[in-house]
Design an enzyme around this catalytic site. Structure first.
Site, PDB file in Angstrom:
ATOM      1  N   PRO A 107      44.121  36.935  41.165  1.00 51.10           N
ATOM      2  CA  PRO A 107      44.893  36.743  39.925  1.00 51.10           C
ATOM      3  C   PRO A 107      44.734  37.949  38.989  1.00 51.10           C
ATOM      4  O   PRO A 107      43.644  38.533  38.910  1.00 51.10           O
ATOM      5  CB  PRO A 107      44.269  35.489  39.307  1.00 51.10           C
ATOM      6  N   GLY A 111      40.068  38.591  34.747  1.00 45.99           N
ATOM      7  CA  GLY A 111      38.638  38.924  34.803  1.00 45.99           C
ATOM      8  C   GLY A 111      38.087  38.947  36.213  1.00 45.99           C
ATOM      9  O   GLY A 111      36.884  38.952  36.413  1.00 45.99           O
ATOM     10  N   GLY A 113      38.784  41.346  38.476  1.00 42.21           N
ATOM     11  CA  GLY A 113      38.673  42.713  38.991  1.00 42.21           C
ATOM     12  C   GLY A 113      39.833  43.134  39.880  1.00 42.21           C
ATOM     13  O   GLY A 113      39.649  43.953  40.782  1.00 42.21           O
ATOM     14  N   SER A 114      41.038  42.610  39.609  1.00 43.91           N
ATOM     15  CA  SER A 114      42.161  42.954  40.491  1.00 43.91           C
ATOM     16  C   SER A 114      42.506  44.443  40.401  1.00 43.91           C
ATOM     17  O   SER A 114      42.817  45.084  41.412  1.00 43.91           O
ATOM     18  CB  SER A 114      43.397  42.104  40.177  1.00 43.91           C
ATOM     19  N   ALA A 116      40.508  47.063  39.696  1.00 43.72           N
ATOM     20  CA  ALA A 116      39.544  47.910  40.414  1.00 43.72           C
ATOM     21  C   ALA A 116      39.677  47.731  41.917  1.00 43.72           C
ATOM     22  O   ALA A 116      39.592  48.702  42.680  1.00 43.72           O
ATOM     23  CB  ALA A 116      38.125  47.587  39.966  1.00 43.72           C
ATOM     24  N   ASP A 157      33.105  47.037  38.276  1.00 43.95           N
ATOM     25  CA  ASP A 157      34.226  46.560  39.095  1.00 43.95           C
ATOM     26  C   ASP A 157      34.483  47.459  40.298  1.00 43.95           C
ATOM     27  O   ASP A 157      34.678  46.963  41.410  1.00 43.95           O
ATOM     28  CB  ASP A 157      35.496  46.443  38.237  1.00 43.95           C
TER      29      ASP A 157
END
Ligand code: PMV
Length: 327
Positions: A107, A111, A113-114, A116, A157
């Site tokens: 998602p 939060g 980390g998508s 990174a 991340d």
């Protein structure tokens, strides 16, 4: 030739917000992944992106984005990956056009980390086209790209997406990788409320400026929970982990970063048999997480759905970035 790279997202188990000041944060790689497929373009130096899963595609000619599908502003989401791709090519002293396909089941802006994960996967895939990079190189180049776009990120991340597993991060100290004996499944609930980490960090700082003693006490307690939580995690002691998560959530609420919806999801999970549940990440929306025995996972999932939120049953991703060539 094409090259494909996948990299996991992350969830913070303990230490969000306190880590900005002192003490450790315990971060888990989760088996929700970002995937990038890259190939060279022979005729120009444009970098094409296909993010059609998210509903957009377009290309960069230099720094200028031209949309093919979707609104122009959506190109902003791609700047980090364009920079990651360029920095990767710079590393090989090469300038080339690229076709980059982006897919992700992490998602966005929650939060997890998508951004990174996709930066790391971009560097991994593009690097593979030009001879390959070590994990250390991938991690460093991805961090350079993240810095350009996100200011001064902690580096958690990109590290967790590159190496996977469990990381302990503390300001001014070397990242520590933790080996775990056993797997444990946990549930992430996505409230579907987007939030800005920057704003929430500022909100806590403002509160601390107004109430320094009170807030410093809370920060110290969260930092203590992180230290104890790491031991409980290593011991596979779910009951203690659960207690620590519950207390941690209360302290994060006291810092003002929870919202009613996250509180409801946390309480619904506990009421459905979780050992413990807390918000994860900056708060203000985004996600919560819970741990539970396998037989309670289904009912916690249902409870999260009933809160009009999306449950994800996840495991720790022990592998970080994974790369393969597609001939
Ligand atoms: O929103 P996330 O999951 O990227 O987490 C931010 C964690 C904070 O401690 C709130 C901020 C930080 O930089 O450590």
């Amino acid at each position: 030739m094409q090259a494909e790279a996948t990299a996991p997202g992350k969830a913070i188990l303990f230490g969000e917000h306190s880590v900005v000041y002192r003490g450790p944060a315990i971060v888990l790689a989760v088996d929700k992944k970002g995937k990038v497929i890259a190939e060279k373009r022979d005729n120009d130096n444009r970098i094409y992106f296909d993010a059609l899963d998210l509903g957009f595609s377009g290309y960069f000619d230099g720094d200028k984005y031209t949309s093919i599908t979707g609104a122009d502003w959506r190109g902003e989401r791609l700047v980090a990956f364009m920079i990651a791709a360029k920095k990767t090519m710079e590393n090989f002293d090469i300038e080339s056009g690229l076709n980059i396909k982006i897919r992700s089941d992490i998602p966005i802006a929650a939060g997890l980390g998508s951004s990174a994960a996709l930066s790391v996967a971009t560097v991994g895939a593009v690097g593979e086209l030009f001879g390959g990079l070590s994990k250390e190189e991938i991690c460093n180049i991805a961090y350079e790209g993240e810095k350009v776009v996100h200011g001064n990120p902690s580096g958690i991340d990109n590290n967790i997406s590159t190496y996977g597993g469990v990381l302990v991060y503390e300001k001014g100290k070397e990242l520590q990788r933790v080996k775990l004996g056993e797997d444990f499944p946990f549930i992430i609930g996505d409230s579907k409320r987007k939030r800005s980490t920057k704003k929430l960090v500022r909100r806590v700082r403002d509160l601390r400026d107004r109430q320094p003693e009170l807030i410093d006490g809370i920060i110290d307690n969260i930092a203590r929970i992180s230290v104890q939580g790491l031991e409980a995690l290593k011991d596979g002691d779910f009951r203690t982990l659960g207690d620590l998560m519950n207390v941690n959530h209360g302290l994060l609420s006291a810092l003002g970063v929870s919202i009613a919806k996250l509180d409801t999801m946390v309480h619904a999970s506990r009421g459905s048999g979780a050992y413990g549940a807390k918000l994860t990440g900056a708060g203000g929306g985004g996600c919560m997480m819970a741990i539970a025995d396998a037989q309670n996972i289904r009912s916690i999932e249902k409870a999260i759905w009933r809160c009009r939120s999306i449950p994800h049953v996840v495991n720790i991703a022990h592998e970080g970035v994974q790369i393969r060539r597609i001939e």
